[in-house]
Each structure stands twice: as C-alpha cells, then as structure tokens.
Design a protein around this motif. Structure first.
Motif, PDB file in Angstrom:
ATOM      1  N   VAL A  12      24.723 -26.161   6.095  1.00 11.03           N
ATOM      2  CA  VAL A  12      25.333 -24.836   6.250  1.00 11.03           C
ATOM      3  C   VAL A  12      24.806 -23.936   5.143  1.00 11.03           C
ATOM      4  CG1 VAL A  12      27.479 -23.511   6.114  1.00 11.03           C
ATOM      5  CG2 VAL A  12      27.434 -25.673   7.357  1.00 11.03           C
ATOM      6  N   ASP A  13      24.329 -22.771   5.529  1.00 13.50           N
ATOM      7  CA  ASP A  13      23.791 -21.791   4.583  1.00 13.50           C
ATOM      8  C   ASP A  13      24.497 -20.464   4.795  1.00 13.50           C
ATOM      9  OD1 ASP A  13      22.069 -20.117   2.992  1.00 13.50           O
ATOM     10  OD2 ASP A  13      20.931 -19.659   4.809  1.00 13.50           O
ATOM     11  N   VAL A  14      25.060 -19.914   3.727  1.00 20.23           N
ATOM     12  CA  VAL A  14      25.676 -18.588   3.795  1.00 20.23           C
ATOM     13  C   VAL A  14      24.832 -17.638   2.959  1.00 20.23           C
ATOM     14  CG1 VAL A  14      27.724 -17.196   3.350  1.00 20.23           C
ATOM     15  CG2 VAL A  14      27.969 -19.573   4.102  1.00 20.23           C
ATOM     16  N   GLY A  15      24.108 -16.751   3.643  1.00 24.28           N
ATOM     17  CA  GLY A  15      23.293 -15.764   2.963  1.00 24.28           C
ATOM     18  C   GLY A  15      24.039 -14.459   2.795  1.00 24.28           C
ATOM     19  N   GLY A  17      23.691 -11.706   4.531  1.00 22.91           N
ATOM     20  CA  GLY A  17      24.045 -11.023   5.772  1.00 22.91           C
ATOM     21  C   GLY A  17      24.433 -11.903   6.926  1.00 22.91           C
ATOM     22  N   SER A  18      24.325 -13.232   6.764  1.00 26.72           N
ATOM     23  CA  SER A  18      24.667 -14.111   7.884  1.00 26.72           C
ATOM     24  C   SER A  18      24.986 -15.507   7.398  1.00 26.72           C
ATOM     25  CB  SER A  18      23.501 -14.175   8.887  1.00 26.72           C
ATOM     26  OG  SER A  18      22.373 -14.815   8.303  1.00 26.72           O
ATOM     27  N   ALA A  19      25.677 -16.245   8.252  1.00 28.14           N
ATOM     28  CA  ALA A  19      25.883 -17.679   8.055  1.00 28.14           C
ATOM     29  C   ALA A  19      25.069 -18.408   9.107  1.00 28.14           C
ATOM     30  CB  ALA A  19      27.362 -18.028   8.201  1.00 28.14           C
ATOM     31  N   ARG A  20      24.583 -19.584   8.755  1.00 33.35           N
ATOM     32  CA  ARG A  20      23.843 -20.375   9.726  1.00 33.35           C
ATOM     33  C   ARG A  20      24.125 -21.840   9.502  1.00 33.35           C
ATOM     34  NH1 ARG A  20      17.533 -19.583   8.754  1.00 33.35           N
ATOM     35  NH2 ARG A  20      18.145 -17.569   9.585  1.00 33.35           N
ATOM     36  N   ALA A  21      23.887 -22.613  10.545  1.00 29.25           N
ATOM     37  CA  ALA A  21      24.057 -24.067  10.477  1.00 29.25           C
ATOM     38  C   ALA A  21      22.910 -24.728  11.198  1.00 29.25           C
ATOM     39  CB  ALA A  21      25.390 -24.489  11.093  1.00 29.25           C
ATOM     40  N   ALA A  22      22.506 -25.893  10.697  1.00 31.09           N
ATOM     41  CA  ALA A  22      21.424 -26.656  11.312  1.00 31.09           C
ATOM     42  C   ALA A  22      21.845 -28.110  11.433  1.00 31.09           C
ATOM     43  CB  ALA A  22      20.150 -26.550  10.481  1.00 31.09           C
ATOM     44  N   ILE A  23      21.369 -28.764  12.468  1.00 26.03           N
ATOM     45  CA  ILE A  23      21.503 -30.210  12.644  1.00 26.03           C
ATOM     46  C   ILE A  23      20.101 -30.802  12.534  1.00 26.03           C
ATOM     47  CG2 ILE A  23      22.335 -32.086  14.092  1.00 26.03           C
ATOM     48  CD1 ILE A  23      24.523 -30.120  13.212  1.00 26.03           C
ATOM     49  N   ALA A  24      19.936 -31.807  11.678  1.00 27.59           N
ATOM     50  CA  ALA A  24      18.638 -32.438  11.473  1.00 27.59           C
ATOM     51  C   ALA A  24      18.720 -33.920  11.782  1.00 27.59           C
ATOM     52  CB  ALA A  24      18.162 -32.233  10.037  1.00 27.59           C
ATOM     53  N   ILE A  55      33.757 -15.553   6.676  1.00 29.40           N
ATOM     54  CA  ILE A  55      32.641 -16.466   6.440  1.00 29.40           C
ATOM     55  C   ILE A  55      32.961 -17.864   6.951  1.00 29.40           C
ATOM     56  CG2 ILE A  55      31.393 -17.684   4.595  1.00 29.40           C
ATOM     57  CD1 ILE A  55      31.322 -14.997   3.098  1.00 29.40           C
ATOM     58  N   TRP A  56      34.159 -18.361   6.684  1.00 27.26           N
ATOM     59  CA  TRP A  56      34.523 -19.693   7.168  1.00 27.26           C
ATOM     60  C   TRP A  56      34.537 -19.735   8.695  1.00 27.26           C
ATOM     61  CZ3 TRP A  56      34.368 -24.428   5.560  1.00 27.26           C
ATOM     62  CH2 TRP A  56      35.056 -25.423   6.262  1.00 27.26           C
ATOM     63  N   ASP A  57      35.063 -18.692   9.325  1.00 28.30           N
ATOM     64  CA  ASP A  57      35.064 -18.638  10.785  1.00 28.30           C
ATOM     65  C   ASP A  57      33.637 -18.642  11.332  1.00 28.30           C
ATOM     66  OD1 ASP A  57      37.814 -18.583  10.819  1.00 28.30           O
ATOM     67  OD2 ASP A  57      37.979 -16.414  11.118  1.00 28.30           O
ATOM     68  N   ALA A  58      32.745 -17.903  10.673  1.00 26.69           N
ATOM     69  CA  ALA A  58      31.345 -17.863  11.110  1.00 26.69           C
ATOM     70  C   ALA A  58      30.693 -19.235  10.951  1.00 26.69           C
ATOM     71  CB  ALA A  58      30.580 -16.816  10.308  1.00 26.69           C
ATOM     72  N   ILE A  59      31.014 -19.940   9.877  1.00 26.28           N
ATOM     73  CA  ILE A  59      30.472 -21.289   9.656  1.00 26.28           C
ATOM     74  C   ILE A  59      30.924 -22.232  10.774  1.00 26.28           C
ATOM     75  CG2 ILE A  59      30.690 -23.333   8.176  1.00 26.28           C
ATOM     76  CD1 ILE A  59      30.727 -21.396   5.780  1.00 26.28           C
ATOM     77  N   ILE A  80      27.190 -33.582   5.608  1.00 26.00           N
ATOM     78  CA  ILE A  80      27.051 -32.130   5.695  1.00 26.00           C
ATOM     79  C   ILE A  80      26.919 -31.563   4.291  1.00 26.00           C
ATOM     80  CG2 ILE A  80      29.562 -31.732   5.730  1.00 26.00           C
ATOM     81  CD1 ILE A  80      29.010 -29.316   7.600  1.00 26.00           C
ATOM     82  N   GLY A  81      26.030 -30.592   4.148  1.00 22.33           N
ATOM     83  CA  GLY A  81      25.857 -29.897   2.882  1.00 22.33           C
ATOM     84  C   GLY A  81      26.141 -28.417   3.050  1.00 22.33           C
ATOM     85  N   PHE A  82      26.571 -27.777   1.964  1.00 17.36           N
ATOM     86  CA  PHE A  82      26.882 -26.347   1.971  1.00 17.36           C
ATOM     87  C   PHE A  82      26.119 -25.643   0.857  1.00 17.36           C
ATOM     88  CE2 PHE A  82      30.576 -28.234   3.981  1.00 17.36           C
ATOM     89  CZ  PHE A  82      30.962 -27.327   4.950  1.00 17.36           C
ATOM     90  N   ASP A  83      25.532 -24.502   1.179  1.00 13.66           N
ATOM     91  CA  ASP A  83      25.030 -23.607   0.137  1.00 13.66           C
ATOM     92  C   ASP A  83      25.520 -22.207   0.447  1.00 13.66           C
ATOM     93  OD1 ASP A  83      22.961 -21.586   1.169  1.00 13.66           O
ATOM     94  OD2 ASP A  83      22.151 -23.430   2.021  1.00 13.66           O
ATOM     95  N   ALA A  84      25.490 -21.361  -0.566  1.00 19.86           N
ATOM     96  CA  ALA A  84      25.933 -19.975  -0.376  1.00 19.86           C
ATOM     97  C   ALA A  84      25.366 -19.113  -1.483  1.00 19.86           C
ATOM     98  CB  ALA A  84      27.465 -19.894  -0.373  1.00 19.86           C
TER      99      ALA A  84
END
Length: 705
Positions: A12-15, A17-24, A55-59, A80-84
């Motif tokens: 999970v990345d919170v920049g 202007g946006s939040a994004r999530a990836a599955i690897a 932000i949490w809702d967007a995540i 799961i990892g989080f950055d912001a």
C-alpha cells in the motif's frame, strides 16, 4: 531460501495525490494494481491538509480492487506493507478519533498536515536557533517539511485543550496502527521526521526531554513521551525496516478484504519504499563500479553506493552507508531506518514533478502544446522532445542541449530542500526573450529539465565530499519515461542511470516487498496451526457480491493495469532502449495494456520482458502451503538487514542502464560550465536577499525612532 508460489503479498502506497495498492507474487510480478485519488485542501496559503479517514477508505478500496484484479484467494495473501508521505497525523489520545489541524479547527476530518505544508516557518527557525546537538542528524537544520515544527505550530495555534488531547503519528505509522491496533512506531518515521535518535548514538537515547523542553514542547515529553509513541521497551515499541509488527486485527482485515493471517511489516516513508523497490535490481548492461564493489560485500552492504532517486511531486535522493556520514544540508544520517545498524542519508528536491508542469502551464503557448501533442498522439513531454530534435536541425545546433546554452534557469519555486536547505529560495530565469512561440516553450522546458539534472549533481557532490561513494542512480517515477531528462541526469552527474521494471509502481512494489518479509513471519507462526484466519474472501474475481458491495464502481480505477505498471522492457522493444549515447529518443507511454500479440507476456523474474499479465491462469504451478513451511524456516543466523536484502533481490527484476556521455563530449563540457553558473545563481540570490534584508532592517529602525 525461495519464496513460495502459493503465497502473495500486498503493498500500500499513499502519495500526495492518491492511494494505491498492489498484489505481487513470489517472482516479483505485480498481478493486481489499483489507484484512487485523495483530496487535499489549502484553505489558507501554505496550510495544506488531508483526511486520514478518507485515506483509509481509499486504501481499503484499492486493496480490495487489487485482490479482485489478481484473481487470488485473499487467504493466500500473508503479508502487507504500508508506506506514505511524511505527513503529520493528529489523533485524540483517548478516543483515537481525528483531531482538526487547522486553519479551521472545527473540521476534525482534516487531521493531517501534509508534508508540503509550509505554515511553520517561525517555529522551524526557532527550533534551528537552538543549535541543539540533535540537529546535526538532519543536515544541520530541521526542515520546514518535517513534523516537529508542525507540532510546535499546533501548540501555538490550536486551542489549548485540543493540543493536550492529541497524540501524533507520521502517516505511515498511523496506517500500521490502524491495521494492527498496535502503537508500534517505525524508526523510518520517527528518526527521519520527528527528531528521534536511536540508542547508542548519543547520551540521549530515543526522544530528548531536554530538547523538547528547549523548544517549548514539554507536553510531548510527558508520560514517557506517550504522545509520540512512548519509550522503546517501556511504554512503546520501535522497529526497523524489514521487521514485522504482527497480524491484521479483525476489523481492519474485514475492511481490507484480507484475513487475520496476514502480517503487517513496519511502515516506511514513501521515498524509502522507492529505495527498497529499485536498488536491488540487476541491470541489462554491467556497471563495472558496482560489480567491483559487490565482490567484497554481502547482504544489505551491497546496497551502499546505490542512490535511489524517487521522483514524484518532489524527488528524494536516498542512499545508505555502513558508517555515519554527516552531510551539510542533506537529511541524516539516520541509523536503523533501512535495515538494522545501517545509516541512511536523504537529499531532496521540492516539487520537481510540479516544476515541469508549472513551466508548461504558465507559458502562452501551452494551449497550442495541448492541441499539437494530442493530434500527434503523444504526451506533452514526448512532443516537446521531438520538437527539440527538429529545432536542433532547423537551427543547425550541435545538439539539443546546445539549444538552451544561453538560457540560465534556476527552478526552486518552492524553496530549497537540499543541499542549501533554504525555504526562501525562489526561481530565476536569465536570458528570456519576448518570444511566446511553441519553440520558446520547448527551450524553456529543456532548461527546466537541465535544472533538475544540475541540482541532482549538486546533491551528489555534497554527499561525496562528505564521504559517500555513489556509483549509480536508480530512478523511479513517471519522469523515467522522459528520455531527455534521463539523458541530462546522466550527463550532469556523470553517473549511470538505472530505469526500473516498474516505473511508476516502484514505491508500492517496495511495500509489497515488505509484505513478503512479513509473510515469512506469518508462515513461521502458522507452522503446526492450520486454523484459518477470519474474513478470507475466496476467489474474489468471481465473487459478484464482493465486487458489487465491497468495491464501489470508480471511473478513476480501471479493472485492468495502467501505464504505471508497464514493464520497461515493453518500452525497450518499441523504442530501442537503452538510449544511444548520441541521441535523445522518444519514449512512448501510450501502450495498450491488454494481452496482445506484439508484446511478450512472460513474467519470469529472470527477465523483465513483457508487460504485467492480469490473467490468473498465468500464476505458476502452486505447491502446498504445508510443504512450503518445511522449506521456509526463518534462519536464526540471518540478520534483519540481510533478510530484507534477500527479499529485495529475489523480487527485483532487471533495470535498463543509461550511461553518461564521455567526459570529453561537448555537451558534458557545456553542462559543466552551466553548472558553475547554476551555483552562482544560488549565491547571487542569497546575496541580494541579504542586501534587501539589511536595508529593510535599517528602514524599520529609522521608522521606530
């Protein structure tokens, strides 16, 4: 020790202007990616806020959508990892509800002071005037973008009863707290942005009571620093990158569409996740200096000499060393923020992404640029690069770089972060004419790109003068697609530039790597315990109820990959990447990211060929989780730092290298001369400001008589 084909990881990345999530997956392929915008408000100049609730809702939306895209069972996502962004979050100490941070103190939803908020100029100056010993670990001066000045501003402006009820988090630490229910803080957050000094560096271990009293924040020292996270091993817990906090709590697992078997890694600041997601990459062409270094090193020590340039709204320049290196004007050295016992340094350029956008949008020919680029089916930057190539021929110039030889552009519109650490620096342009044509816009854009390259050189030189030995720059962010800018970075710095497989997704990919580390802890804890976690959602790709009820429709997030997850090699095949030394090519970003015959969709981690496939059937043959547990014991002899490096190298793919032109090349000589002019523009602006300040002081003194 190999990663499991039956285990997946979320990032999970919170920049800004946006939040994004990836599955690897275990080969480092991103098999699901989702992004959602987040808002920011500037009700008053330099007062920029966001909402942790939004932000949490967007995540939660992004994680669920990314799982849906990947087609995997959420019960198999074990880490799961989080950055912001390094933004300050204010929370009620008793209720955990958001606390308003102004300028409207009645709006409790706006409880984040964004990193780029510059309201605390007076407070920053007061902190720096103390000349406290701890300031040497932030480059000699605390930045207005750090979080302690923001806390001091809140004390000065927030209603007193409200400030006394607050506790504070860096945004990444808030997210891991929200996910786990644990108050665990990361060294990455508190050391880099809040003035924490890890044990054993000075006689002040952790938070400094003396310093907080000196800057008139005794409230933060009360109750063993409870408002800041407490004392390590007393009423608080602090972890380094690569360590794991624990499993998701039941509420967050349900909101994220995951299970309580999924473990959460210690959080990181977004730029540091970009470092994790890029610097372990192998390269398509050998870099002799790195090969020579690696002969005598092992584990995370191999990451020394690799500077990550994480480019977004701003650009951060991060590297690590095995020893303490103090660099004036560069943040750090920060110990334990990237692996145990390693020291990180962070340079930075404010608003680089915004700089190029600003230069374009403020020019009279901007509307014409939009029409021409759209009709050519090119991005604005691609069109300008092509126009510069054509203009070189028309004007019979030696090279594209020579087109701007008499335009001297200094671009610190939003102050300087590194290495002069002067928030009052502003932009200046010498050599502008009254030409308002599209050609003049192209040349001004070229000069702005050159400024980014020259300032990067300045940061690198300051680091090397102090003891760093930088051998290559590992880039990430959308700027990687700009062939002109990448060529200028190489030729200004004289260093190889490495472009990653995941251009825009390098940061969220880094947090997925932290998820992979956490998954190893999850596997260890599950040995001998087959009881599944709660809230697993089986085959979410096929669960219509999940898709309809839990993932609301959003026109912003498409159900397929975006260009931000494009493999660099897909662009290589179309555009002859890496760049020839003698030309500046056009890089396309208009790829069709559906399965197509002209692109190789092989996701083997031994090669970066092809684009990311979102077809669940492309997942490798899976082995049983019980068998995997037998193969994946946590090795006691493996350090936290070496485990982190192992995961990084196993999941990283191959990057493409741009080597600088030979030092005798005419462009290198021209850029060297213009670098001297660049430095003179800095000193001249500071000299002029000082002259005006002395005059204003004299006038004020005269008027007061």
């Amino acid at each position: 020790m190999a990663l499991s084909p039956e285990v997946y990881y979320a990032g999970v990345d919170v920049g800004t202007g946006s939040a994004r999530a990836a599955i690897a997956d275990y080969q480092g392929n991103i098999i699901g990616l989702s992004e959602r915008p987040i808002t920011r408000h500037e009700l008053k100049e330099n007062h920029i806020t966001q909402s942790s609730t939004e932000i949490w809702d967007a995540i939660c939306y992004c994680v669920k959508t990314a799982i849906q895209q990947s087609g995997v069972d959420s019960s198999k996502i074990l880490g799961i990892g989080f950055d912001a962004t390094c933004s300050l979050v204010a929370i009620n100490e008793k209720s955990n509800e958001p606390m308003a941070v102004g300028p409207d103190f009645d709006d409790s939803l706006e409880n984040i002071i964004l990193w780029m908020d510059h309201r605390a100029e007076i407070e920053t100056n007061e902190i720096n005037e103390t000349n406290d010993d701890c300031l040497k670990f932030v480059g000699g001066k605390m930045s207005i973008e750090m979080e302690l000045p923001k806390m001091k501003w809140l004390k000065n402006h927030m209603p007193k009863n409200m400030f006394n009820e607050c506790k504070f988090y860096d945004l990444a630490d808030f997210l891991t707290m929200k996910a786990t229910g644990k108050e665990t803080r990361s060294f990455c957050s508190v050391v880099c942005k809040q003035g924490y000094i890890p044990n054993g560096i000075t006689n002040r271990n952790g938070w400094s009571k003396e310093f907080l009293h000196k800057i008139n924040l005794p409230e933060l020292a009360a109750n063993n620093f409870a408002k800041l996270g407490g004392l390590d091993c007393v009423n608080g817990k602090y972890l380094t990158t690569g360590e794991t906090i624990g499993p998701l709590n039941a509420k967050s697992a349900k909101m994220l569409g995951l299970t309580t078997d999924c473990y959460v890694g210690s959080g990181v600041i977004d730029a540091y996740s970009g470092w994790i997601g890029t610097v372990a990459a192998s390269t398509n062409l050998p870099i002799p200096e790195l090969i020579e270094q690696d002969k005598d090193k092992s584990g995370l020590s191999k990451a020394t000499g690799r500077l990550a340039a994480v480019a977004g709204t701003s650009t951060c320049h991060i590297c690590i060393e095995e020893k303490e290196v103090l660099v004036p004007g560069v943040w750090g050295p920060y110990r334990d923020v990237l692996g145990k016992s390693y020291w990180a340094a962070e340079g930075g350029q404010s608003m680089t992404g915004a700089l190029l956008a600003h230069v374009l949008s403020k020019h009279p020919a901007y509307a014409e640029l939009g029409i021409m680029s759209e009709s050519s089916n090119l991005s604005k930057f691609e069109y300008l690069n092509s126009r510069l190539e054509n203009l070189k021929k028309i004007r019979k110039e030696r090279s594209v770089v020579a087109l701007a030889k008499n335009l001297f552009f200094y671009g610190d519109f939003h102050g300087n972060r590194s290495p002069i650490s002067d928030p009052n620096m502003r932009a200046s342009v010498i050599g502008q004419s009254m030409d308002t044509s599209l050609d003049s816009l192209a040349i001004e854009y070229l000069a702005a790109c050159e400024f980014i390259g020259q300032q990067t050189r300045q940061i690198v030189e300051k680091m090397e003068e102090s003891g760093h030995n930088i051998k290559a720059i590992f880039m990430s962010g959308g700027q990687c697609r700009n062939g002109l800018l990448m060529r200028l970075l190489a030729d200004c710095t004289g260093l190889p530039i490495v472009i990653p497989r995941y251009i825009d997704a390098a940061v969220v990919f880094g947090t997925a790597m932290l998820g992979a580390v956490a998954a190893e802890y999850a596997l260890k804890d599950r040995e001998g315990n087959e009881k599944p976690g709660t809230f697993a959602i089986k085959n979410p790709l096929l669960e219509k109820k999940f898709a309809l009820d839990s993932v609301p429709a959003s026109p912003y997030t498409a159900p397929t990959a975006t260009t931000s997850v494009t493999s660099i090699s897909a662009m290589n095949q179309r555009d002859g990447f890496p760049f020839p030394l003698t030309q500046i090519p056009r890089l396309t970003s208009s790829l069709n990211l559906t399965d197509s015959d002209d692109l190789d969709n092989n996701n083997d981690n031994s090669s970066s060929e092809g684009i990311i496939s979102f077809n669940p059937s492309s997942t490798p043959q899976q082995q049983s989780l019980s068998d995997k547990r037998k193969n994946l014991p946590l090795q006691q002899e493996e350090s936290v730092s070496d485990r982190l490096w192992r995961i990084m190298t196993q999941l990283s793919s191959t990057g493409s290298v741009i080597f600088p032109s030979d030092i005798t090349h005419p462009d290198r000589k021209l850029l060297k001369t213009k670098y001297a002019i660049f430095l003179d523009q800095i000193s001249t602006q500071q000299k002029y400001r000082d002259m005006v300040s002395k005059t204003e002081d004299a006038i004020a003194s005269y008027l007061s008589i």
